[in-house]
Scaffold this active site. Sequence first.
Site, PDB file in Angstrom:
ATOM      1  CG  HIS A  69      44.649  35.205  40.760  1.00  0.00           C
ATOM      2  ND1 HIS A  69      44.677  33.890  40.335  1.00  0.00           N
ATOM      3  CD2 HIS A  69      44.922  35.962  39.661  1.00  0.00           C
ATOM      4  CE1 HIS A  69      44.962  33.865  39.040  1.00  0.00           C
ATOM      5  NE2 HIS A  69      45.096  35.100  38.612  1.00  0.00           N
ATOM      6  CB  SER A 116      43.838  28.343  45.525  1.00  0.00           C
ATOM      7  OG  SER A 116      42.604  28.669  44.925  1.00  0.00           O
ATOM      8  CG  MET A 166      37.531  33.321  38.959  1.00  0.00           C
ATOM      9  SD  MET A 166      37.336  31.621  38.388  1.00  0.00           S
ATOM     10  CE  MET A 166      38.743  30.847  39.194  1.00  0.00           C
ATOM     11  CG  ASP A 193      47.103  30.254  40.637  1.00  0.00           C
ATOM     12  OD1 ASP A 193      46.706  29.132  41.009  1.00  0.00           O
ATOM     13  OD2 ASP A 193      46.358  31.254  40.558  1.00  0.00           O
ATOM     14  CG  ASP A 226      41.798  31.743  42.719  1.00  0.00           C
ATOM     15  OD1 ASP A 226      42.676  32.378  42.110  1.00  0.00           O
ATOM     16  OD2 ASP A 226      42.000  30.634  43.253  1.00  0.00           O
ATOM     17  CG  MET A 260      41.795  35.205  37.473  1.00  0.00           C
ATOM     18  SD  MET A 260      41.603  33.454  37.855  1.00  0.00           S
ATOM     19  CE  MET A 260      41.330  33.557  39.614  1.00  0.00           C
ATOM     20  CG  MET A 298      47.830  32.770  35.388  1.00  0.00           C
ATOM     21  SD  MET A 298      47.271  32.342  37.052  1.00  0.00           S
ATOM     22  CE  MET A 298      46.250  30.890  36.733  1.00  0.00           C
ATOM     23  CG  HIS A 319      45.785  32.225  45.449  1.00  0.00           C
ATOM     24  ND1 HIS A 319      46.657  33.147  44.897  1.00  0.00           N
ATOM     25  CD2 HIS A 319      44.991  31.814  44.428  1.00  0.00           C
ATOM     26  CE1 HIS A 319      46.398  33.282  43.599  1.00  0.00           C
ATOM     27  NE2 HIS A 319      45.387  32.483  43.285  1.00  0.00           N
TER      28      HIS A 319
HETATM   29  C1  DX5 Z   1      42.721  29.023  38.580  1.00  0.00           C
HETATM   30  C2  DX5 Z   1      42.998  29.704  39.888  1.00  0.00           C
HETATM   31  C3  DX5 Z   1      43.816  28.893  40.806  1.00  0.00           C
HETATM   32  C4  DX5 Z   1      43.191  27.577  41.212  1.00  0.00           C
HETATM   33  C5  DX5 Z   1      44.310  26.594  41.301  1.00  0.00           C
HETATM   34  O1  DX5 Z   1      42.221  29.930  37.671  1.00  0.00           O
HETATM   35  O2  DX5 Z   1      43.685  30.919  39.663  1.00  0.00           O
HETATM   36  O3  DX5 Z   1      44.217  29.637  41.941  1.00  0.00           O
HETATM   37  O4  DX5 Z   1      42.511  27.608  42.425  1.00  0.00           O
HETATM   38  O5  DX5 Z   1      43.777  25.338  41.550  1.00  0.00           O
HETATM   39  P1  DX5 Z   1      44.683  24.028  41.469  1.00  0.00           P
HETATM   40  O6  DX5 Z   1      45.786  24.189  42.445  1.00  0.00           O
HETATM   41  O7  DX5 Z   1      43.727  22.953  41.829  1.00  0.00           O
HETATM   42  O8  DX5 Z   1      45.186  23.938  40.051  1.00  0.00           O
HETATM   43 ZN    ZN Z   2      44.570  31.931  41.417  1.00  0.00          ZN
END
Ligand code: DX5
Ligand code: ZN
Length: 246
Positions: A75, A9, A38, A202, A36, A77, A168, A34
């Site tokens: 991903h 990620s 948000m 994740d 992310d 969010m 998750m 990956h």
């Molecule tokens: C959290 C993200 C993850 C995050 C995971 O909301 O969806 O992808 O980057 O980070 P680690 O592996 O550090 O928990």
């Molecule tokens: Zn993620």
Amino acid sequence: SPPAIIAPSILSADFAELGKACSDTMGQGADWLHVDIMDGHFVPNMTFGAPVVTKIRPHVDRPTGAYGRGTFDCHMMIAEPKRWVRDFQKAGCDLYCFHYEAALSSTAADTPSGTSTSQTSPKELIRFIHELGMQAGIAIKPKTSVDVLWEILENPVVEERPDMVLVMTVEPGFGGQSFMASELPKVSALRKKYPDLHIEVDGGLSEKTIDQAAGAGANVIVAGSAVFGAKDPVEVIAKLRDAVEG
Ligand code: DX5
Ligand code: ZN
């Protein structure tokens, strides 16, 4: 069952050097990236949108087939997952993974006027993602029961069925949180019914937690801080892979 897929990620990467961070992690043995996304509404944090994905995409070779090496696993969010499908497809997203919780209340703003406000069901959204040539993933937060997924996975219409489920193992929003083993029964239940499904985990995955996740049946492993915070990312990625391959 499906192959081990390690998806670092980039949330934990240096955003000032994002293109290099992406190509570096691929060179260190990653399968997917990956990404992310948000929006500050669906989760209490913000990252970046399609313009940044467009700029980092050339730093990683495109996959040659579905689920291939170099897959951009986005991903989402975000509160309105249907609204951004086209933009992310154009930016080079290969797998668009939306949250079940967001699809239920999402507005369809993909019309030329952008004013349509019809509700989007997960199956309609999956069909739309497939029509644009991407794989479709569906994610559930810790408080969401795995039972909401059975009907979606059992859909006889193949275009409306997800290619991946993301369970998750932290509350989405931030990297570096503690792994929630309480979520693993969801993974086991999914794996029992669907031996060939891509099941992603994740949040909080590391050398310490990978055996539990792999034992439950996860095959797509996201790791942010464990990979980008490592002294030797090559070793961490290899260990994650070995644990899944057994
Ligand atoms: C959290 C993200 C993850 C995050 C995971 O909301 O969806 O992808 O980057 O980070 P680690 O592996 O550090 O928990
Ligand atoms: Zn993620």
